[in-house]
Motif scaffolding. Sequence first.
Motif, short mmCIF file in Angstrom:
data_model
loop_
_atom_site.label_atom_id
_atom_site.label_comp_id
_atom_site.label_asym_id
_atom_site.label_seq_id
_atom_site.Cartn_x
_atom_site.Cartn_y
_atom_site.Cartn_z
N VAL A 1 -0.42 -10.87 8.11
CA VAL A 1 -1.05 -9.57 7.82
C VAL A 1 -2.54 -9.76 7.54
CG1 VAL A 1 -1.09 -7.64 6.20
CG2 VAL A 1 1.11 -8.55 7.03
N LEU A 2 -2.89 -10.84 6.82
CA LEU A 2 -4.31 -11.11 6.59
C LEU A 2 -5.05 -11.33 7.90
CD1 LEU A 2 -6.72 -11.58 4.75
CD2 LEU A 2 -5.94 -13.94 4.42
N GLY A 3 -4.39 -12.01 8.85
CA GLY A 3 -5.00 -12.19 10.16
C GLY A 3 -5.31 -10.86 10.84
N GLN A 4 -4.36 -9.92 10.78
CA GLN A 4 -4.59 -8.59 11.38
C GLN A 4 -5.74 -7.87 10.67
OE1 GLN A 4 -0.21 -7.39 10.94
NE2 GLN A 4 -0.88 -6.09 12.65
N ALA A 5 -5.73 -7.94 9.33
CA ALA A 5 -6.77 -7.23 8.56
C ALA A 5 -8.15 -7.84 8.82
CB ALA A 5 -6.43 -7.29 7.07
N GLN B 1 1.58 11.20 3.22
CA GLN B 1 0.40 10.52 3.78
C GLN B 1 -0.41 9.81 2.69
OE1 GLN B 1 -1.57 13.59 6.26
NE2 GLN B 1 -0.35 12.70 7.93
N GLY B 2 0.29 9.40 1.61
CA GLY B 2 -0.42 8.71 0.53
C GLY B 2 -0.83 9.68 -0.56
N TRP B 3 -1.36 9.12 -1.65
CA TRP B 3 -1.67 9.91 -2.85
C TRP B 3 -3.02 10.60 -2.78
CZ3 TRP B 3 2.42 9.48 -6.19
CH2 TRP B 3 3.18 8.29 -6.16
N TRP B 4 -3.81 10.33 -1.73
CA TRP B 4 -5.25 10.55 -1.86
C TRP B 4 -5.79 11.79 -1.17
CZ3 TRP B 4 -2.98 5.85 -0.42
CH2 TRP B 4 -2.91 4.89 -1.43
N GLY B 5 -4.87 12.59 -0.56
CA GLY B 5 -5.35 13.81 0.10
C GLY B 5 -6.06 13.50 1.41
N ASP B 6 -6.90 14.44 1.84
CA ASP B 6 -7.51 14.35 3.17
C ASP B 6 -8.66 13.36 3.25
OD1 ASP B 6 -5.78 16.30 4.00
OD2 ASP B 6 -7.22 17.95 3.71
N GLU B 7 -9.17 12.90 2.09
CA GLU B 7 -10.34 12.02 2.07
C GLU B 7 -10.03 10.77 1.24
OE1 GLU B 7 -13.37 12.13 3.41
OE2 GLU B 7 -13.36 14.17 4.28
N PRO B 8 -9.20 9.88 1.76
CA PRO B 8 -8.89 8.68 0.97
C PRO B 8 -10.16 7.86 0.71
CG PRO B 8 -7.40 8.92 2.85
CD PRO B 8 -8.52 9.89 3.06
N PRO B 9 -10.20 7.15 -0.41
CA PRO B 9 -11.43 6.47 -0.83
C PRO B 9 -11.64 5.10 -0.16
CG PRO B 9 -9.75 6.16 -2.49
CD PRO B 9 -9.15 7.05 -1.43
N PHE B 10 -10.96 4.84 0.95
CA PHE B 10 -11.01 3.49 1.53
C PHE B 10 -12.05 3.37 2.66
CE2 PHE B 10 -6.74 4.32 -0.15
CZ PHE B 10 -6.79 3.46 -1.22
N HIS B 11 -12.08 4.36 3.57
CA HIS B 11 -13.11 4.42 4.62
C HIS B 11 -13.06 3.22 5.57
CE1 HIS B 11 -14.57 7.58 2.01
NE2 HIS B 11 -14.78 6.70 1.04
N THR B 12 -11.89 2.61 5.71
CA THR B 12 -11.70 1.45 6.60
C THR B 12 -10.25 1.51 7.08
OG1 THR B 12 -10.82 -0.01 4.87
CG2 THR B 12 -13.23 -0.02 5.19
N PRO B 13 -9.86 0.62 8.00
CA PRO B 13 -8.43 0.43 8.24
C PRO B 13 -7.75 -0.08 6.96
CG PRO B 13 -9.75 -0.63 9.96
CD PRO B 13 -10.71 -0.20 8.88
N VAL B 14 -6.52 0.40 6.72
CA VAL B 14 -5.71 -0.05 5.58
C VAL B 14 -4.36 -0.50 6.12
CG1 VAL B 14 -4.53 0.66 3.45
CG2 VAL B 14 -6.84 1.52 3.95
N PHE B 15 -3.94 -1.69 5.75
CA PHE B 15 -2.67 -2.25 6.20
C PHE B 15 -1.66 -2.14 5.06
CE2 PHE B 15 -5.90 -3.78 8.95
CZ PHE B 15 -5.30 -3.80 10.20
N VAL B 16 -0.63 -1.29 5.27
CA VAL B 16 0.41 -1.05 4.26
C VAL B 16 1.61 -1.93 4.60
CG1 VAL B 16 1.89 0.67 3.18
CG2 VAL B 16 -0.39 1.34 4.03
N LEU B 17 1.99 -2.77 3.64
CA LEU B 17 3.10 -3.70 3.88
C LEU B 17 4.44 -2.97 3.78
CD1 LEU B 17 1.74 -6.52 1.54
CD2 LEU B 17 1.71 -6.52 4.04
N THR B 18 5.21 -2.97 4.86
CA THR B 18 6.54 -2.36 4.82
C THR B 18 7.37 -2.95 5.95
OG1 THR B 18 7.81 -0.32 5.19
CG2 THR B 18 5.61 -0.39 6.14
#
Lengths: 215, 215
Positions: free
Chosen positions: A136-140, A95-112
């Motif tokens: 992808v920028l349009g979605q974000a 679920q990513g490197w950041w544990g239960d409290e990722p520092p983003f606090h927004t939607p994040v779009f991961v390219l894959t």
Amino acid sequence: MTQLLRVQNFTVSTDGVAAGEDQTLERPFGGHVDPGRLFSWAGATASWPNRTDPGGSRGLDDYMTRDFAHNIGAEIMGRNKFGPQRGPWEDHEWQGWWGDEPPFHTPVFVLTHHERPSITLSDTTFHFVAGDPAAVLGQAREAARGKDVRLGGGATTIKEFLDADLVDTLHVAVAPVELGTGIRLWDSPDDLRDRFHLDVVPSPSGVTHHLFWRK
Amino acid sequence: MTQLLRVQNFTVSTDGVAAGEDQTLERPFGGHVDPGRLFSWAGATASWPNRTDPGGSRGLDDYMTRDFAHNIGAEIMGRNKFGPQRGPWEDHEWQGWWGDEPPFHTPVFVLTHHERPSITLSDTTFHFVAGDPAAVLGQAREAARGKDVRLGGGATTIKEFLDADLVDTLHVAVAPVELGTGIRLWDSPDDLRDRFHLDVVPSPSGVTHHLFWRK
């Protein structure tokens, strides 16, 4: 109000390297790259998101770290920023490197190119999306609800969006470290001068902030 | 979370002068001080609050102007920043220099020994308060609801709060203008080094940003 696409606090070596080619779970920046050395300028500031004590500097470098989330409504990141896996997702445990409290606090779009259901951790939701940079920028932008979008890296992802001429501002910190090999953002910051204004701002901490904005 | 008292975008000449002694309605900064010259660095940025067109720079100086309202919940200002009157208010027609849409968007505490009812203009409310710096800061902190408080100036007001050791951070822009006489913030920025860390950051625009934070 324009919705900008902004690169922020992206850090490279004096020779333009952001990470090694040999990312692993244990060495997210590759075998020869010590993120502690690259990012020590940011870790010393009062506004560094991972800070746990009340200290830290409040000078120039802190303007950079405290601007990280300012008017940001979504982030776009490359798959290698999210994790070390390649190819189809073998399971959905990561679920990513950041544990239960990722520092983003927004939607994040991961390219894959490999499908995967969205994950919500605290107030961050990771969506896994294919598509060209403009799509992808349009979605974000839609998810950001009028706010700006952060382009989180890594270097390969930033170059893709630069090639598509979609980036409005870039803050790149050049750290006083030479790395020699690895994934390079640029040969020289001057590579971008044809399309961007550039303020070059040396910090007392030893990094040199490069602030680009579109001509 | 600490509530800081922050000075932001305060601009002085190379010889430390913020304004002339002879403020009038027509010359808010005094007869020999052209605010256009002092503040041209800020007016050129994309985030300058008075900007009416979509352009403007997004380099170093813009970090300073876009931080102006970031996490600010109240402002404290001296009476001379609010208007040119001295002594008891002769009438209540004067509502500040800023028209119907002041750029503060928070409660503002105006220091004066002369009573006057509060004024609300759009999302800014001006309160007129007497009291020593610590007491006024207490009122402003409460109104700021957990956010920081901006100390808006002028120089005399900033010096009062510095003398009372209440200021946490100061951003002072030194503009490439020599004024000779007037109300001085300091003889030299070094005057504050005993109590503050200082980053001195020259900007390509010609101003030098001085970023102080408490030791």
